[in-house]
Design a protein around this motif. Sequence first.
Motif, PDB file in Angstrom:
ATOM      1  N   ILE A  11       0.803  -1.279   0.064  1.00 28.18           N
ATOM      2  CA  ILE A  11      -0.080  -0.005  -0.069  1.00 28.18           C
ATOM      3  C   ILE A  11       0.949   1.351   0.082  1.00 28.18           C
ATOM      4  N   MET A  12       1.803   1.132   0.747  1.00 24.24           N
ATOM      5  CA  MET A  12       2.754   2.023   0.876  1.00 24.24           C
ATOM      6  C   MET A  12       3.494   2.687  -0.417  1.00 24.24           C
ATOM      7  N   LEU A  13       3.908   1.661  -1.150  1.00 21.85           N
ATOM      8  CA  LEU A  13       4.530   1.826  -2.529  1.00 21.85           C
ATOM      9  C   LEU A  13       3.461   2.373  -3.564  1.00 21.85           C
ATOM     10  N   ALA A  14       2.086   2.019  -3.306  1.00 17.48           N
ATOM     11  CA  ALA A  14       1.167   2.638  -4.412  1.00 17.48           C
ATOM     12  C   ALA A  14       1.092   3.952  -4.071  1.00 17.48           C
ATOM     13  N   VAL A  15       0.806   4.325  -2.742  1.00 17.48           N
ATOM     14  CA  VAL A  15       0.768   5.912  -2.511  1.00 17.48           C
ATOM     15  C   VAL A  15       1.769   6.339  -3.100  1.00 17.48           C
ATOM     16  N   ALA A  16       3.232   5.703  -2.753  1.00 17.77           N
ATOM     17  CA  ALA A  16       4.523   6.377  -3.539  1.00 17.77           C
ATOM     18  C   ALA A  16       4.070   6.792  -4.831  1.00 17.77           C
ATOM     19  N   PHE A  51       5.386  10.076   4.643  1.00 18.07           N
ATOM     20  CA  PHE A  51       4.991  10.975   3.732  1.00 18.07           C
ATOM     21  C   PHE A  51       4.619  12.356   4.192  1.00 18.07           C
ATOM     22  N   ASN A  52       4.935  13.373   3.477  1.00 15.48           N
ATOM     23  CA  ASN A  52       4.544  14.812   3.900  1.00 15.48           C
ATOM     24  C   ASN A  52       3.301  14.802   3.139  1.00 15.48           C
ATOM     25  N   ARG A  53       2.179  15.287   3.958  1.00 17.06           N
ATOM     26  CA  ARG A  53       0.793  15.444   3.229  1.00 17.06           C
ATOM     27  C   ARG A  53       0.359  16.772   3.282  1.00 17.06           C
ATOM     28  N   THR A  54      -0.306  17.160   2.024  1.00 14.80           N
ATOM     29  CA  THR A  54      -0.889  18.311   1.949  1.00 14.80           C
ATOM     30  C   THR A  54      -2.424  18.079   1.713  1.00 14.80           C
ATOM     31  N   ARG A  56      -3.779  18.572  -1.279  1.00 17.47           N
ATOM     32  CA  ARG A  56      -3.705  18.170  -2.640  1.00 17.47           C
ATOM     33  C   ARG A  56      -2.956  17.122  -3.250  1.00 17.47           C
ATOM     34  N   SER A  57      -1.563  16.846  -2.200  1.00 21.45           N
ATOM     35  CA  SER A  57      -1.005  15.865  -2.747  1.00 21.45           C
ATOM     36  C   SER A  57      -0.208  15.169  -1.297  1.00 21.45           C
ATOM     37  N   VAL A  58       0.419  14.208  -1.914  1.00 26.69           N
ATOM     38  CA  VAL A  58       1.395  13.278  -0.781  1.00 26.69           C
ATOM     39  C   VAL A  58       2.656  13.229  -1.525  1.00 26.69           C
ATOM     40  N   ALA A  59       3.812  13.528  -0.639  1.00 30.42           N
ATOM     41  CA  ALA A  59       5.281  13.322  -1.138  1.00 30.42           C
ATOM     42  C   ALA A  59       5.869  12.511  -0.247  1.00 30.42           C
ATOM     43  N   LEU A  60       6.807  11.793  -0.764  1.00 32.64           N
ATOM     44  CA  LEU A  60       7.893  10.903   0.266  1.00 32.64           C
ATOM     45  C   LEU A  60       8.733  12.058   0.948  1.00 32.64           C
ATOM     46  N   THR A  61       8.935  11.654   2.157  1.00 29.10           N
ATOM     47  CA  THR A  61       9.915  12.229   2.858  1.00 29.10           C
ATOM     48  C   THR A  61      11.262  11.741   2.720  1.00 29.10           C
TER      49      THR A  61
END
Length: 296
Positions: A11-16, A51-54, A56-61
């Motif tokens: 799941i984590m990889l799919a979000v990435a 992840f850093n979350r906003t 609108r989007s999610v980005a890997l730390t």
Amino acid sequence: MSRTGITELEIMLAVARRGTFKGAASELEMSPSAVTNAVAALEKRLGVRLFNRTTRSVALTDAGRRFTQKIAPALEMIRSASEEVSSEPNDPAGILRLNVPPESCSLWYESVLIPFLQRYPRIRVDICSQRERVDIVAEGFDAGIRLAEDIPADMIAVKLTPDLRMIVVAAPDYLDRVQAPIEPEQLSEHATLCMRMSDGSLYRWELTDQQQSYKLQGEPRFAASDLASIHKAAVAGLGIACLSEQHIAADVQEGRLVRLLPDWHVNLGALCLYYPGHRLVPPALNALTAFVRNLR
């Protein structure tokens, strides 16, 4: 691998890959809340934010990026092994994740992808279109498609197309108002339509007639980060463009665009399917590479 066996790591990889919880949920056929909860549980167990979350989007730390680089190859081997067990030699199954540049699709969809999927009904294909080059292993892709010169040296490459090239064109409406260039150096006197690269720089056409070369000078009248916009601007008569010969063949044949400087072009090389050679190749990818080689 069955969706009922999806782990928090998958799941984590799919979000990435998708950059959003909603996108990952759609890919995995789960609810967004289930994906969010799984990632939160994994972060809590690891004691680190992945992840850093906003809004609108999610980005890997940085920690998340290092983590994905470590786990992606291992999970890919597990998935490939599962698919290999469930596949038959003449009827492979599984999902094939491909990373491709968006402008390339029309060059191989009809000739390669569609007949391949018709031939192997148990194979599913998931395509992510990105102009930027990515680490396909770290990002969880089985393979990528790029021009030969852009493929890392440690990858296995299989040609999808003949060598490609770009040619200089303009609309009859533009040529009615100006004197057409007869030498590349005269292009700087014209309104040009140029590609804006992902790093913000302009792509300056590197033309050759096999004996000499010329790099476009001056500032364009119009610049865009997608070739579709440049194509439309050229057909509308806004200036001179340098576009893929394959993409604009119909425009040239039907008179919407006129080729200029016929002895000059940009060499692009072949479009290739590529994948890492140091890991287990899943059955779906084996089937695709064999299919492509048999088309030659």
